[in-house]
Design a protein around this motif. Structure first.
Motif, PDB file in Angstrom:
ATOM      1  N   LEU A 121       0.822  -1.206   0.000  1.00 37.37           N
ATOM      2  CA  LEU A 121       0.000   0.000   0.000  1.00 37.37           C
ATOM      3  C   LEU A 121       0.854   1.252   0.000  1.00 37.37           C
ATOM      4  O   LEU A 121       0.431   2.299  -0.492  1.00 37.37           O
ATOM      5  N   SER A 122       2.060   1.141   0.565  1.00 37.84           N
ATOM      6  CA  SER A 122       2.972   2.290   0.572  1.00 37.84           C
ATOM      7  C   SER A 122       4.402   1.814   0.768  1.00 37.84           C
ATOM      8  O   SER A 122       4.643   0.785   1.400  1.00 37.84           O
ATOM      9  N   ILE A 123       5.313   2.561   0.189  1.00 37.16           N
ATOM     10  CA  ILE A 123       6.751   2.352   0.374  1.00 37.16           C
ATOM     11  C   ILE A 123       7.386   3.730   0.350  1.00 37.16           C
ATOM     12  O   ILE A 123       7.091   4.551  -0.526  1.00 37.16           O
ATOM     13  N   SER A 124       8.251   3.977   1.315  1.00 37.80           N
ATOM     14  CA  SER A 124       8.919   5.276   1.397  1.00 37.80           C
ATOM     15  C   SER A 124      10.358   5.054   1.813  1.00 37.80           C
ATOM     16  O   SER A 124      10.633   4.219   2.678  1.00 37.80           O
ATOM     17  N   ASP A 125      11.291   5.783   1.197  1.00 36.53           N
ATOM     18  CA  ASP A 125      12.685   5.686   1.644  1.00 36.53           C
ATOM     19  C   ASP A 125      13.188   7.058   2.050  1.00 36.53           C
ATOM     20  O   ASP A 125      12.672   8.075   1.615  1.00 36.53           O
ATOM     21  N   THR A 126      14.161   7.047   2.949  1.00 32.70           N
ATOM     22  CA  THR A 126      14.749   8.285   3.470  1.00 32.70           C
ATOM     23  C   THR A 126      16.258   8.176   3.413  1.00 32.70           C
ATOM     24  O   THR A 126      16.837   7.245   3.986  1.00 32.70           O
ATOM     25  N   TYR A 127      16.865   9.094   2.705  1.00 33.96           N
ATOM     26  CA  TYR A 127      18.322   9.197   2.640  1.00 33.96           C
ATOM     27  C   TYR A 127      18.712  10.490   3.339  1.00 33.96           C
ATOM     28  O   TYR A 127      18.372  11.573   2.860  1.00 33.96           O
ATOM     29  N   SER A 128      19.369  10.371   4.488  1.00 34.71           N
ATOM     30  CA  SER A 128      19.776  11.512   5.286  1.00 34.71           C
ATOM     31  C   SER A 128      21.295  11.539   5.380  1.00 34.71           C
ATOM     32  O   SER A 128      21.923  10.490   5.536  1.00 34.71           O
ATOM     33  N   ALA A 129      21.880  12.728   5.318  1.00 34.31           N
ATOM     34  CA  ALA A 129      23.335  12.860   5.326  1.00 34.31           C
ATOM     35  C   ALA A 129      23.966  12.382   6.632  1.00 34.31           C
ATOM     36  O   ALA A 129      25.136  12.005   6.649  1.00 34.31           O
ATOM     37  N   ASP A 130      23.208  12.362   7.717  1.00 34.03           N
ATOM     38  CA  ASP A 130      23.797  12.025   9.017  1.00 34.03           C
ATOM     39  C   ASP A 130      23.378  10.649   9.553  1.00 34.03           C
ATOM     40  O   ASP A 130      23.585  10.344  10.718  1.00 34.03           O
ATOM     41  N   ALA A 131      22.778   9.807   8.684  1.00 32.74           N
ATOM     42  CA  ALA A 131      22.331   8.492   9.149  1.00 32.74           C
ATOM     43  C   ALA A 131      22.293   7.513   7.985  1.00 32.74           C
ATOM     44  O   ALA A 131      22.367   7.908   6.819  1.00 32.74           O
ATOM     45  N   GLN A 138       3.828  -0.304   4.032  1.00 28.62           N
ATOM     46  CA  GLN A 138       2.670  -0.999   4.576  1.00 28.62           C
ATOM     47  C   GLN A 138       2.120  -1.959   3.529  1.00 28.62           C
ATOM     48  O   GLN A 138       2.029  -1.626   2.345  1.00 28.62           O
ATOM     49  N   LEU A 139       1.772  -3.145   3.999  1.00 31.13           N
ATOM     50  CA  LEU A 139       1.115  -4.160   3.181  1.00 31.13           C
ATOM     51  C   LEU A 139      -0.346  -4.245   3.593  1.00 31.13           C
ATOM     52  O   LEU A 139      -0.651  -4.244   4.790  1.00 31.13           O
ATOM     53  N   GLY A 140      -1.232  -4.330   2.623  1.00 31.31           N
ATOM     54  CA  GLY A 140      -2.630  -4.607   2.898  1.00 31.31           C
ATOM     55  C   GLY A 140      -2.878  -6.087   2.706  1.00 31.31           C
ATOM     56  O   GLY A 140      -2.549  -6.638   1.650  1.00 31.31           O
ATOM     57  N   ILE A 141      -3.408  -6.739   3.724  1.00 33.10           N
ATOM     58  CA  ILE A 141      -3.708  -8.165   3.624  1.00 33.10           C
ATOM     59  C   ILE A 141      -4.994  -8.319   2.824  1.00 33.10           C
ATOM     60  O   ILE A 141      -6.013  -7.718   3.153  1.00 33.10           O
ATOM     61  N   GLN A 142      -4.913  -9.097   1.767  1.00 32.02           N
ATOM     62  CA  GLN A 142      -6.049  -9.318   0.867  1.00 32.02           C
ATOM     63  C   GLN A 142      -6.539 -10.748   1.067  1.00 32.02           C
ATOM     64  O   GLN A 142      -5.917 -11.685   0.592  1.00 32.02           O
TER      65      GLN A 142
END
Length: 156
Positions: A121-131, A138-142
């Motif tokens: 249902l959603s995928i998000s990535d975060t690229y931060s200079a200090d980490a 999130q997966l929706g169960i079908q």
């Protein structure tokens, strides 16, 4: 209380069925998973209820949330060992393009495994200079989750 057995959080592994390999492929490299159930309700007010609101459970929506760190899967055997962030994004795109679900397994220490058809249902990535780079989704169960592996060999 004494003598309780606590579940090991690191055993909450989320995997997707890889048809070509004939095995479940862990999503790498997860830091947390959670399985949620939410009740969907309908409200009714009429003279029979004397003007009071009656709330009735109609259905349940189940989801699996996950978080992880972006890793180079070539260090652990390439795409054959774990599903990378790129693999996860490709699965989501394929689910939409092919109007399909994938089969997932959520391992839960002594609670056993939960098998279910699902869609991202959603995928998000975060690229931060200090980490380190991270992702979440999130997966929706079908359909109905089960504790029985739908890909297990009969009698095995």
């Amino acid at each position: 209380m004494a003598n309780e057995t606590y579940a090991n959080g690191w055993k909450g592994i989320l995997s997707v069925w890889d048809e070509a390999a004939g095995a479940y492929k862990p999503l790498a490299c997860l830091t947390s998973t959670s399985h949620s159930m939410s009740g969907n309700t309908v409200e009714k007010v009429n003279m029979c209820t004397e003007g009071k609101t009656i709330t009735t459970l109609q259905s349940i929506t189940e989801t699996v949330d996950f978080e992880g760190e972006v890793i180079d899967t070539t260090a652990v055997g390439g795409q054959s060992a774990r599903a990378s962030l790129a693999d996860i994004k490709a699965l989501m795109r394929a689910e939409v393009a092919q109007k399909k679900t994938d089969d997932f397994r959520l391992s839960r220490d002594f609670d056993g495994d939960l098998y279910f058809p699902g869609q991202f249902l959603s995928i998000s990535d975060t690229y931060s200079a200090d980490a380190d780079a991270t992702f979440s989704g999130q997966l929706g169960i079908q359909g109905e989750p089960t504790e029985v592996d739908p890909h297990a060999e009969p009698g095995g």
